[in-house]
Write a protein that holds these residues in place. Structure first.
Motif, PDB file in Angstrom:
ATOM      1  N   VAL A 178       0.874  -1.193  -0.199  1.00 40.10           N
ATOM      2  CA  VAL A 178       0.117   0.204  -0.074  1.00 40.10           C
ATOM      3  C   VAL A 178       0.926   1.063  -0.073  1.00 40.10           C
ATOM      4  O   VAL A 178       0.642   2.256   0.454  1.00 40.10           O
ATOM      5  CB  VAL A 178      -1.002  -0.019   1.190  1.00 40.10           C
ATOM      6  CG1 VAL A 178      -1.926  -1.017   0.933  1.00 40.10           C
ATOM      7  CG2 VAL A 178      -0.225  -0.186   2.637  1.00 40.10           C
ATOM      8  N   VAL A 184      -2.136   1.446  -3.996  1.00 40.75           N
ATOM      9  CA  VAL A 184      -3.313   1.682  -3.363  1.00 40.75           C
ATOM     10  C   VAL A 184      -4.601   1.731  -3.951  1.00 40.75           C
ATOM     11  O   VAL A 184      -5.788   1.533  -3.890  1.00 40.75           O
ATOM     12  CB  VAL A 184      -3.310   3.080  -2.364  1.00 40.75           C
ATOM     13  CG1 VAL A 184      -2.118   2.925  -1.416  1.00 40.75           C
ATOM     14  CG2 VAL A 184      -2.974   4.077  -3.586  1.00 40.75           C
ATOM     15  N   LEU A 187      -5.825  -1.887  -4.137  1.00 44.34           N
ATOM     16  CA  LEU A 187      -6.571  -1.826  -2.936  1.00 44.34           C
ATOM     17  C   LEU A 187      -7.980  -1.072  -3.025  1.00 44.34           C
ATOM     18  O   LEU A 187      -9.210  -1.756  -2.490  1.00 44.34           O
ATOM     19  CB  LEU A 187      -5.703  -1.328  -1.826  1.00 44.34           C
ATOM     20  CG  LEU A 187      -6.457  -1.297  -0.256  1.00 44.34           C
ATOM     21  CD1 LEU A 187      -6.825  -2.578   0.294  1.00 44.34           C
ATOM     22  CD2 LEU A 187      -5.593  -0.467   0.662  1.00 44.34           C
TER      23      LEU A 187
END
Length: 392
Positions: A178, A184, A187
């Motif tokens: 991350v 990210v 994610l």
């Protein structure tokens, strides 16, 4: 297709009903025992390297997954479906296999490959949701849900394998994936549909996917640009400020907040369009959930997101104190996080204390998307500061 608030409680799956501790332990024994066995294995294998805060991280993840799996049973099999292939990829890497000499790693299980599979599946599911809401086809709607689940699972497979891959360049590089915009966005693209599926099941209505998933598709498009044009999928060593166990808690919790805020914003759009459709006699009035139900789901998403965002912000302040010597420095990212927090604190105050409902709150939720988007992405792209490691 719509379902009223009065009949919601009767139609909830058994995992949402009130159960005694004895019933939970009996019905969820496999989940509790399996997750506990994994936690014990991690302790036995890496306890010698643990400090105090590593125990905090492990306990936080263990308790969070345990409770979430008990509250929402589909998360149990989705976790297993994500973890087992990721462990298979880790096993292949451990036995000398690489994407260059193993076709499964190259085309399926490598972190980048799994993220690309996630992207394709989420784009397909977005199209299926749009077709379903405009045609009213329940069969296409079911396929949209299945494709979304498949995309979520591939997203978390990719993140799990990517975590292992960060150690391959050099052992000191290893980190939870991350650390940059590419990671990210993977994610975000995995987490937002996962929470959407939870609210879809609560509302027992798939038409909201036609509003939530197009934004996820836009995020997928940005992820593909980061991959193919910017080559940000390459593993790189962490800068010193990110070499911290706090990242394992702060960033995932922040993205639980982002995901729920995003979903609430798009449900706000659906609410406003349904209201317009009711006045004009359009098809959306019949296919979207009741206004009261959407208002309640929107509130619940914001409340859950606000809880995680608040805790993540506090953890971020503690991390900042250790990394930069102060809890708060009015860095652009910190300032915009505060703006987001105040915005949703205001929403919850108006909803809970003042009793505001309906169109005004739907507008508030929708317009909040721009605040969240700038905090998440705009700060990284257009402003500089202590969080400049996230820039393009």
């Amino acid at each position: 297709m719509a379902k009223s608030m009065e009949s919601w409680a009767e139609g909830l799956p058994s995992e949402f009903q009130q159960r005694s501790l004895k019933e939970i332990l009996r019905q969820e024994a496999a989940w509790v025992l399996g997750l506990t066995a994994v936690a014990i294995f991690i302790l036995a294998r890496w306890r010698a390297d643990f400090g105090y805060w590593q125990y905090v991280v492990l306990v936080s993840w263990y308790v969070g997954l345990l409770l979430a799996g008990i509250a929402w049973r589909p998360l149990q099999w989705a976790t297993v479906a994500s973890v087992l292939p990721a462990l298979g990829a880790v096993w292949l890497y451990a036995h000398g296999q690489t994407p260059a000499n193993n076709v499964v790693l190259h085309y399926v299980l490598q972190g980048v490959a799994a993220a690309l599979w996630m992207s394709a599946l989420l784009l397909l599911s977005t199209g299926a949701y749009l077709v379903s809401v405009f045609t009213g086809s329940a069969a296409i709607g079911r396929w949209a849900t299945r494709l979304t689940w498949a995309g979520v699972i591939f997203g978390f497979i990719g993140l799990g394998v990517r975590w292992r891959e960060t150690y391959l360049g050099h052992a000191s590089w290893g980190h939870i994936p991350v650390s940059n915009l590419w990671e990210v966005f993977v994610l975000f693209c995995a987490t937002t549909p996962l929470f959407y599926l939870y609210y879809e099941q609560k509302a027992q209505n798939r038409s909201l996917g036609a509003f939530v998933m197009p934004l996820v598709a836009a995020a997928v498009g940005f992820l593909l640009w980061l991959t193919l044009a910017q080559h940000m999928d390459q593993v790189e060593p962490l800068i010193p400020a990110l070499q911290s166990f706090w990242m394992k808690l702060h960033v995932p919790m922040m993205f639980v907040g982002y995901a729920n805020f995003t979903i609430a914003s798009l449900i706000g759009v659906a609410y406003l369009l349904r209201d317009w459709s009711v006045r004009r006699g359009g098809v959306l009035a019949a296919r979207l959930p009741d206004a009261e139900l959407m208002d309640d789901v929107m509130y619940r998403a914001i409340a859950l997101g606000f809880l995680f965002f608040t805790v993540a912000t506090i953890l971020g302040a503690v991390w900042a104190a250790r990394a930069w010597g102060g809890f708060w420095s009015w860095d652009p990212k910190e300032t915009w996080a505060l703006i987001v927090w105040l915005n949703y604190a205001g929403y919850l105050h108006a909803r809970v204390v003042k009793g505001w409902r309906g169109r005004s709150m739907a507008w508030w939720s929708f317009l909040s998307l721009w605040v969240v988007s700038f905090c998440f992405l705009g700060v990284n792209m257009f402003l500089s500061g202590l969080h400049s490691y996230g820039k393009l």
